[in-house]
Design a protein around this motif. Structure first.
Motif, mmCIF file in Angstrom:
data_model
loop_
_atom_site.group_PDB
_atom_site.id
_atom_site.type_symbol
_atom_site.label_atom_id
_atom_site.label_comp_id
_atom_site.label_asym_id
_atom_site.label_seq_id
_atom_site.Cartn_x
_atom_site.Cartn_y
_atom_site.Cartn_z
ATOM 1 N N ILE A 129 40.029 20.717 45.072
ATOM 2 C CA ILE A 129 40.711 22.021 45.067
ATOM 3 C C ILE A 129 42.197 21.868 44.709
ATOM 4 N N VAL A 130 42.702 22.825 43.960
ATOM 5 C CA VAL A 130 44.149 22.845 43.671
ATOM 6 C C VAL A 130 44.714 24.050 44.424
ATOM 7 N N TYR A 131 45.606 23.785 45.371
ATOM 8 C CA TYR A 131 46.144 24.885 46.172
ATOM 9 C C TYR A 131 47.199 25.649 45.381
ATOM 10 N N PRO A 132 47.153 26.985 45.437
ATOM 11 C CA PRO A 132 48.236 27.742 44.793
ATOM 12 C C PRO A 132 49.559 27.472 45.515
ATOM 13 N N ASP A 133 50.667 27.554 44.778
ATOM 14 C CA ASP A 133 51.981 27.217 45.358
ATOM 15 C C ASP A 133 52.271 27.969 46.652
ATOM 16 N N TYR A 134 51.959 29.275 46.637
ATOM 17 C CA TYR A 134 52.343 30.086 47.805
ATOM 18 C C TYR A 134 51.699 29.571 49.087
ATOM 19 N N ALA A 141 54.709 30.009 61.687
ATOM 20 C CA ALA A 141 55.420 29.016 62.498
ATOM 21 C C ALA A 141 54.789 27.616 62.458
ATOM 22 N N TYR A 142 53.901 27.365 61.509
ATOM 23 C CA TYR A 142 53.377 26.001 61.309
ATOM 24 C C TYR A 142 54.013 25.449 60.029
ATOM 25 N N ASP A 143 54.623 24.271 60.129
ATOM 26 C CA ASP A 143 55.277 23.705 58.942
ATOM 27 C C ASP A 143 54.287 23.479 57.808
ATOM 28 N N GLU A 144 53.037 23.124 58.175
ATOM 29 C CA GLU A 144 52.033 22.888 57.119
ATOM 30 C C GLU A 144 51.197 24.131 56.829
ATOM 31 N N GLY A 145 51.692 25.264 57.259
ATOM 32 C CA GLY A 145 50.958 26.509 57.026
ATOM 33 C C GLY A 145 49.566 26.451 57.620
ATOM 34 N N ASN A 146 48.586 26.886 56.834
ATOM 35 C CA ASN A 146 47.209 26.899 57.337
ATOM 36 C C ASN A 146 46.513 25.558 57.155
ATOM 37 N N LEU A 147 47.230 24.602 56.595
ATOM 38 C CA LEU A 147 46.584 23.316 56.311
ATOM 39 C C LEU A 147 46.827 22.321 57.452
ATOM 40 N N THR A 228 28.691 34.887 52.967
ATOM 41 C CA THR A 228 29.448 33.677 52.645
ATOM 42 C C THR A 228 30.889 33.860 53.106
ATOM 43 N N GLY A 229 31.397 32.873 53.814
ATOM 44 C CA GLY A 229 32.811 32.886 54.200
ATOM 45 C C GLY A 229 33.550 31.888 53.325
ATOM 46 N N MET A 230 34.672 32.341 52.753
ATOM 47 C CA MET A 230 35.438 31.462 51.842
ATOM 48 C C MET A 230 36.887 31.392 52.312
ATOM 49 N N ASP A 231 37.448 30.212 52.266
ATOM 50 C CA ASP A 231 38.864 30.089 52.644
ATOM 51 C C ASP A 231 39.486 28.910 51.906
ATOM 52 N N LEU A 232 40.823 28.947 51.852
ATOM 53 C CA LEU A 232 41.542 27.836 51.231
ATOM 54 C C LEU A 232 41.813 26.708 52.219
ATOM 55 N N SER A 233 41.666 26.989 53.513
ATOM 56 C CA SER A 233 41.941 25.932 54.489
ATOM 57 C C SER A 233 40.659 25.241 54.932
ATOM 58 N N PRO A 234 40.512 23.959 54.631
ATOM 59 C CA PRO A 234 39.301 23.251 55.064
ATOM 60 C C PRO A 234 39.261 23.095 56.583
ATOM 61 N N ILE A 253 25.266 31.635 57.844
ATOM 62 C CA ILE A 253 26.448 31.900 57.008
ATOM 63 C C ILE A 253 26.743 30.644 56.199
ATOM 64 N N CYS A 254 27.142 30.866 54.957
ATOM 65 C CA CYS A 254 27.491 29.734 54.097
ATOM 66 C C CYS A 254 29.018 29.665 54.011
ATOM 67 N N TRP A 255 29.602 28.496 54.187
ATOM 68 C CA TRP A 255 31.072 28.355 54.179
ATOM 69 C C TRP A 255 31.516 27.636 52.912
ATOM 70 N N ILE A 256 32.456 28.201 52.201
ATOM 71 C CA ILE A 256 32.914 27.589 50.939
ATOM 72 C C ILE A 256 34.434 27.419 50.939
ATOM 73 N N HIS A 257 34.853 26.203 50.593
ATOM 74 C CA HIS A 257 36.282 25.904 50.479
ATOM 75 C C HIS A 257 36.692 26.164 49.034
ATOM 76 N N ALA A 258 37.331 27.285 48.789
ATOM 77 C CA ALA A 258 37.718 27.632 47.415
ATOM 78 C C ALA A 258 38.857 28.634 47.446
ATOM 79 N N ASN A 259 39.455 28.802 46.282
ATOM 80 C CA ASN A 259 40.507 29.803 46.112
ATOM 81 C C ASN A 259 39.839 31.121 45.728
ATOM 82 N N GLY A 260 40.085 32.159 46.489
ATOM 83 C CA GLY A 260 39.497 33.472 46.209
ATOM 84 C C GLY A 260 39.916 34.047 44.875
ATOM 85 N N GLU A 261 40.944 33.461 44.252
ATOM 86 C CA GLU A 261 41.376 33.943 42.935
ATOM 87 C C GLU A 261 40.537 33.343 41.817
ATOM 88 N N ASP A 262 39.880 32.231 42.130
ATOM 89 C CA ASP A 262 39.129 31.523 41.100
ATOM 90 C C ASP A 262 38.008 30.760 41.818
#
Ligand SMILES: C[S@@+](CC[C@H](N)C(=O)[O-])C[C@H]1O[C@@H](n2cnc3c(N)ncnc32)[C@H](O)[C@@H]1O
Length: 372
Positions: A129-134, A141-147, A228-234, A253-262
């Motif tokens: 996965i390639v994370y979008p910059d934002y 309040a987490y330095d690593e955001g959702n990751l 299906t649940g999709m998120d950018l945070s594994p 439920i199926c869980w997918i690690h992906a960017n909802g934009e692509d």
């Protein structure tokens, strides 16, 4: 269609205008003011009013967007030493308000951090996965955001706290969920029944599912659908998958690690694409990308459902300076979200039948259809 009606004697309206008997159950209190302006939204076929929550006088809160107040708060937050203090303050306020509402934040976090959740990461993570910059910004309040594992372990308590804040008069978390998630699900169902020719719901995608709370509500409401649940945070997905193991269901439920934009998923493969509490975490560019990908993924007649903070919410417009400063210090894209014309962007993406309703005192649900 938006209806306006002056209502006497109510300050926080929850439930339907035609179901006054539900008010006590939904935690509505008598007001001290004599007349309040409120908005009643006709989101139904046949003109039955379902939700009636109070709107403020403005298009959006003065603390959001490009107002002098908003810029001032932005400048305060961008001052590094102050930002660190605010971040710490925001965390403490979050945890202590949650615990005051009987949400055992620290115990819930500990339970996840000391569990076998880590074993789920490998099976759910997409290492290419390639994370979008934002997404790589500090967040909540987490330095690593959702990751991070900490963000993932605290997400359920944070979600519960958000629900309690949204329905302040509810007497319990269950009651608050019943109102907030119930109204949201009802708005989706009603929209789909009204505008989809087949009205069959076979496949649902929950983009930005986090640890799966919204996904589980969707699966509960539409039990015959494949969800299906999709998120950018594994890390969030690992928690979602771990929690789901304790409540197996007929249609897992199926869980997918992906960017909802692509997403890489096939076109026209879903009847409903939901984005619950996602867009206020995204810059406008990503909001547009998420909408256009949802349009591609939906079958003709399919429904997109966006639920998020409502710029017109009276409560949000009247938030105290301390609270909106803390809120903004942990949400880097809030101003951009508040300035984005979601309905306009949906129209540009090709959606029709765009409907907006305040589904709780703080949140709106925007639904729209892919033309048949
Ligand atoms: C506040 S949480 C959503 C909560 C959840 N939907 C609910 O209602 O309980 C927002 C989520 O959006 C996810 N997110 C943000 N941008 C995303 C994107 N481009 N694709 C997929 N997920 C994204 C974040 O990782 C985060 O988990």
């Amino acid at each position: 269609m938006v209806l306006r009606a002056p209502i006497r004697g109510l300050s926080a309206i929850s439930g339907s205008a035609d179901a006054h008997g539900r008010r006590r159950r939904l935690g509505i209190r008598k007001a001290d003011c004599s007349v309040v302006r409120m908005a009643a939204y006709d989101v139904s076929s046949g003109g039955r009013q379902m939700f009636a929550y109070e709107e403020g006088e403005l298009e959006r809160p003065k603390w959001a967007g490009q107002t002098p107040l908003s810029r001032f708060v932005g400048a305060v937050i961008s001052f590094k030493p102050l930002y660190s203090l605010l971040k710490l303050g925001a965390r403490q306020v979050l945890i202590s308000t949650a615990e005051k509402k009987n949400i055992p934040w620290r115990e819930m976090t500990k339970e996840i951090l000391e569990s076998d959740v880590y074993k789920e990461l490998e099976s759910v993570q997409n290492s290419s996965i390639v994370y979008p910059d934002y997404y790589l910004n500090p967040f909540h309040a987490y330095d690593e955001g959702n990751l991070s594992w900490l963000a993932a372990a605290e997400a359920e308590a944070a979600t519960m706290s958000m629900v309690r804040r949204a329905i302040p008069n509810a007497s319990s978390l269950d009651e608050a969920n019943e109102v907030m998630r119930g109204n949201w699900l009802q708005a989706i169902e009603r929209h789909h029944l009204q505008y989809s020719e087949t009205s069959v719901i076979r496949d649902i995608l929950d983009v930005g599912c986090s640890i799966g709370v919204s996904t589980r509500y969707l699966a509960g409401k539409f039990p015959t659908a494949q969800v299906t649940g999709m998120d950018l945070s594994p890390y969030f997905l690992a928690v979602a998958q771990y929690k789901e193991k304790s409540c197996p269901r007929r249609n897992p439920i199926c869980w997918i690690h992906a960017n909802g934009e692509d997403t890489g998923l096939p076109s026209k493969s879903f009847d409903i694409v939901s984005l619950a509490a996602v867009l206020h975490e995204c810059p406008e560019r990503a909001i547009v990308g998420l909408m256009s990908e949802a349009f591609r993924l939906l079958r003709p007649g399919g429904t997109i459902a966006l639920t998020d903070q409502a710029p017109k919410s009276k409560i949000l417009q009247e938030l105290s300076p301390a609270l909106f400063t803390l809120l903004k210090s942990t949400e880097p894209f809030l101003d951009e979200y508040y300035l984005t014309d979601l309905e306009g962007r949906l129209k540009e993406a090709g959606f029709v039948n765009i409907q907006t309703s305040l589904t709780d005192p703080r949140h709106m649900t925007v639904t729209a259809t892919v033309p048949q």
